[in-house]
Write a protein that holds these residues in place. Structure first.
Motif, mmCIF file in Angstrom:
data_model
loop_
_atom_site.group_PDB
_atom_site.id
_atom_site.type_symbol
_atom_site.label_atom_id
_atom_site.label_comp_id
_atom_site.label_asym_id
_atom_site.label_seq_id
_atom_site.Cartn_x
_atom_site.Cartn_y
_atom_site.Cartn_z
ATOM 1 N N VAL A 253 0.982 -1.165 0.017
ATOM 2 C CA VAL A 253 0.002 0.008 -0.018
ATOM 3 C C VAL A 253 0.877 1.318 -0.160
ATOM 4 O O VAL A 253 1.332 1.656 0.864
ATOM 5 C CB VAL A 253 -0.958 0.031 1.279
ATOM 6 N N ASP A 254 1.005 2.017 -1.122
ATOM 7 C CA ASP A 254 1.716 3.042 -1.098
ATOM 8 C C ASP A 254 1.118 4.182 -0.624
ATOM 9 O O ASP A 254 1.693 4.826 -0.038
ATOM 10 C CB ASP A 254 1.873 3.484 -2.885
ATOM 11 N N SER A 255 -0.197 4.404 -0.414
ATOM 12 C CA SER A 255 -0.877 5.446 0.187
ATOM 13 C C SER A 255 -2.310 5.157 0.254
ATOM 14 O O SER A 255 -2.933 4.293 -0.100
ATOM 15 C CB SER A 255 -0.886 6.864 -0.735
ATOM 16 N N ARG A 256 -2.980 5.576 1.332
ATOM 17 C CA ARG A 256 -4.183 5.509 1.718
ATOM 18 C C ARG A 256 -4.790 6.787 2.409
ATOM 19 O O ARG A 256 -4.232 7.548 3.206
ATOM 20 C CB ARG A 256 -4.397 4.592 2.654
ATOM 21 N N GLU A 257 -5.928 7.365 1.558
ATOM 22 C CA GLU A 257 -6.557 8.691 1.978
ATOM 23 C C GLU A 257 -7.778 8.378 2.301
ATOM 24 O O GLU A 257 -8.677 7.582 1.555
ATOM 25 C CB GLU A 257 -6.302 9.755 1.052
ATOM 26 N N LEU A 258 -8.351 8.909 3.262
ATOM 27 C CA LEU A 258 -9.523 8.541 4.002
ATOM 28 C C LEU A 258 -10.441 9.793 4.540
ATOM 29 O O LEU A 258 -9.588 10.420 5.314
ATOM 30 C CB LEU A 258 -9.679 7.464 5.027
ATOM 31 N N GLU A 259 -11.779 10.234 4.456
ATOM 32 C CA GLU A 259 -12.242 11.199 4.863
ATOM 33 C C GLU A 259 -13.622 10.728 5.253
ATOM 34 O O GLU A 259 -14.210 9.928 4.648
ATOM 35 C CB GLU A 259 -12.512 12.258 3.856
ATOM 36 N N THR A 260 -13.989 10.890 6.512
ATOM 37 C CA THR A 260 -15.297 10.377 7.096
ATOM 38 C C THR A 260 -16.360 11.706 7.011
ATOM 39 O O THR A 260 -16.149 12.518 7.771
ATOM 40 C CB THR A 260 -15.208 9.985 8.591
ATOM 41 N N ALA A 261 -17.239 11.440 6.189
ATOM 42 C CA ALA A 261 -17.981 12.596 5.968
ATOM 43 C C ALA A 261 -19.367 12.129 5.644
ATOM 44 O O ALA A 261 -19.609 11.186 4.869
ATOM 45 C CB ALA A 261 -17.642 13.462 4.940
ATOM 46 N N GLY A 262 -20.573 12.947 6.295
ATOM 47 C CA GLY A 262 -21.966 12.444 5.818
ATOM 48 C C GLY A 262 -22.324 11.092 6.330
ATOM 49 O O GLY A 262 -23.131 10.421 5.704
ATOM 50 N N GLY A 263 -21.522 10.500 7.226
ATOM 51 C CA GLY A 263 -22.004 9.283 7.728
ATOM 52 C C GLY A 263 -21.071 8.035 6.746
ATOM 53 O O GLY A 263 -21.621 6.871 7.071
ATOM 54 N N PHE A 264 -20.449 8.743 5.761
ATOM 55 C CA PHE A 264 -19.577 7.425 5.184
ATOM 56 C C PHE A 264 -18.156 7.628 5.111
ATOM 57 O O PHE A 264 -17.582 8.913 5.429
ATOM 58 C CB PHE A 264 -19.970 7.809 3.761
ATOM 59 N N ASP A 265 -17.239 6.624 4.803
ATOM 60 C CA ASP A 265 -15.777 6.792 4.796
ATOM 61 C C ASP A 265 -15.587 6.825 3.176
ATOM 62 O O ASP A 265 -16.173 6.139 2.381
ATOM 63 C CB ASP A 265 -15.078 5.528 5.229
ATOM 64 N N ILE A 266 -14.740 7.713 2.820
ATOM 65 C CA ILE A 266 -14.535 7.880 1.320
ATOM 66 C C ILE A 266 -13.210 8.105 1.290
ATOM 67 O O ILE A 266 -12.354 9.001 2.067
ATOM 68 C CB ILE A 266 -15.360 9.675 0.888
ATOM 69 N N GLY A 267 -12.675 7.651 0.160
ATOM 70 C CA GLY A 267 -11.175 7.625 0.004
ATOM 71 C C GLY A 267 -10.733 6.836 -1.161
ATOM 72 O O GLY A 267 -11.189 6.360 -1.871
ATOM 73 N N THR A 268 -9.083 6.795 -1.197
ATOM 74 C CA THR A 268 -8.498 6.108 -2.170
ATOM 75 C C THR A 268 -7.375 5.420 -1.532
ATOM 76 O O THR A 268 -6.613 5.829 -0.583
ATOM 77 C CB THR A 268 -7.712 7.191 -3.192
ATOM 78 N N VAL A 269 -7.044 4.213 -2.149
ATOM 79 C CA VAL A 269 -5.815 3.516 -1.914
ATOM 80 C C VAL A 269 -5.079 3.049 -2.991
ATOM 81 O O VAL A 269 -5.784 2.824 -4.055
ATOM 82 C CB VAL A 269 -6.475 2.077 -1.246
ATOM 83 N N VAL A 270 -3.628 3.363 -2.942
ATOM 84 C CA VAL A 270 -3.031 3.166 -4.032
ATOM 85 C C VAL A 270 -1.804 1.869 -3.767
ATOM 86 O O VAL A 270 -1.148 1.862 -2.628
ATOM 87 C CB VAL A 270 -1.990 4.297 -4.512
ATOM 88 N N VAL A 271 -2.179 0.675 -4.367
ATOM 89 C CA VAL A 271 -1.330 -0.365 -4.301
ATOM 90 C C VAL A 271 -0.175 -0.520 -5.705
ATOM 91 O O VAL A 271 -0.857 -0.904 -6.570
ATOM 92 C CB VAL A 271 -2.154 -1.752 -4.071
ATOM 93 N N ASP A 272 0.812 -0.491 -5.379
ATOM 94 C CA ASP A 272 1.784 -0.544 -6.701
ATOM 95 C C ASP A 272 1.204 0.330 -7.724
ATOM 96 O O ASP A 272 1.226 -0.607 -8.787
ATOM 97 C CB ASP A 272 2.029 -2.046 -6.883
ATOM 98 N N ASP A 273 0.830 1.547 -7.584
ATOM 99 C CA ASP A 273 0.321 2.138 -8.638
ATOM 100 C C ASP A 273 -0.931 1.738 -9.384
ATOM 101 O O ASP A 273 -1.544 2.016 -10.477
ATOM 102 C CB ASP A 273 1.436 2.102 -10.152
ATOM 103 N N HIS A 274 -1.718 0.863 -8.650
ATOM 104 C CA HIS A 274 -3.150 0.329 -8.868
ATOM 105 C C HIS A 274 -3.848 1.348 -7.771
ATOM 106 O O HIS A 274 -3.662 1.379 -6.838
ATOM 107 C CB HIS A 274 -3.346 -0.934 -8.796
#
Length: 362
Positions: A253-274
């Motif tokens: 896992v190169d990066s993981r961005e997460l925001e909790t908003a509106g009762g949801f978890d929203i974000g992005t995970v990057v695994v070896d450029d995927h």
């Protein structure tokens, strides 16, 4: 009723179903550890029962149980008793109208969701049916409404939050489906991120025609495969094989961005450029701009060493993970997955095209 069709609920069954359910959760569906604890509490408390929905009288009322909120929320406070209370609130409202609830049904598969309903069954004596609104996890209430229209009047209850504080909420709402779902999501956020829910009572005949049926065997088989595999590589290969899917990538896992908003978890995970986007559950999986999988296809992450499923709330930068993909056709899906309009909010949440991939014929 034919006793041969009844499933014996044991601690071992709970663990297999929770692990397999976490895989089918596709990154969502609640905490695996909490799910195992919840299911084992149900077995300790009494005798939860699981029955085919076909055994019910067509007119009996089936009530869906769920948890609604953001899995990564750190201020949530929902106790097992809250899940029972949510059911009792709806049961009492229905009883005022001279009717009764005949059975319970879980909303989705997931580490927690797959065993949600067992404690309520043990306490109330109502059976849990071998069905779910979807045999995978999904982010919104309407997606788990088994085809009820947005202007259908429904009954829902939500319970959660720290007792004796301003965050404690116990609510019964009767409104159009879309409004009721929004209200429950709002109180989940106000309660600290999560509430226990009972909702959308429908006749068994309707549930049998519109829900995902016989969902527990798939979860149990997947869980057994992971727990008996000699290593994570074997587990991932078994999961992919059982779901007619593929092991897409093993990497860090190169990066993981997460925001909790509106009762949801929203974000992005990057695994070896995927890139994996998520809205509670994984929604898209892409490489160099090429879309490789789109919800409701299953996109799930496993620990590379152990094969244990890792949710979007738990995945962390630096972890070694394996991404497994499986087509939606390998999953049991309810009528809530048939409406392209319910996928439009996904696009807004993750900022990626979804409808054209999920419904290429539209």
């Amino acid at each position: 009723m034919n006793d041969n069709n009844h499933t014996e609920i044991t601690d071992e069954w709970v663990e297999h179903v929770a692990v397999g359910g976490a895989i089918l959760g596709g990154g969502g569906g609640g905490s695996l550890d909490e799910g195992i604890e919840f299911g084992e509490l149900a077995v300790e408390y009494g005798s939860p029962t699981l029955r085919p929905i076909s055994e019910l009288d067509p007119s009996e009322v089936v009530l869906t149980v769920s948890g609604v909120g953001a899995p990564a929320a750190t201020d949530s406070h929902v106790k097992p008793a809250d899940y029972v209370q949510a059911v009792e609130l709806v049961m009492n409202r229905i009883a005022e109208r001279g009717r009764s609830v005949g059975a319970l049904m879980t909303n989705e598969m997931g580490g927690f969701a797959s065993v949600n309903g067992l404690l309520q069954s043990a306490v109330t004596g109502l059976p849990l049916v071998d069905a779910a609104c979807n045999g995978r996890a999904h982010p919104t209430g309407p997606m788990g409404s088994i085809g009820l229209s947005s202007d259908e009047t429904v009954l829902q209850a939500g319970v959660g939050g720290e007792p004796d504080t301003g965050r404690r909420h116990e609510l019964v709402v009767e409104a159009h489906l879309s409004s009721a779902a929004d209200t429950i999501r709002q109180i989940a956020e106000a309660a600290g991120g999560l509430v226990a829910v009972a909702r959308n009572p429908v006749p068994a005949e309707y549930a049998e025609s519109n829900a995902a049926l016989s969902v527990y065997d798939q979860a149990k088989t997947l869980g057994q495969a992971v727990q008996t595999a000699r290593d994570g590589e074997t587990a991932a290969a078994e999961v992919a094989s059982l779901l007619d899917g593929e092991v897409a990538i093993t990497g860090t896992v190169d990066s993981r961005e997460l925001e909790t908003a509106g009762g949801f978890d929203i974000g992005t995970v990057v695994v070896d450029d995927h890139e994996l986007t998520f809205w509670n559950e994984y929604m898209t999986f892409s490489r160099d701009g090429e879309r490789l999988a789109t919800f409701p296809d299953l996109i799930t992450t496993l620990d590379t060493d152990t094969g244990e499923p890792i949710s979007t709330a738990e995945i962390a930068e630096g972890q070694s993970v394996t991404v497994v993909l499986a087509p939606a056709s390998s999953l049991a899906l309810g009528a809530g997955m048939d409406d392209p309009g319910l996928f439009e909010p996904v696009e807004e949440a993750v900022g990626q095209p979804v409808v054209e991939h999920a419904f290429p014929e539209v």
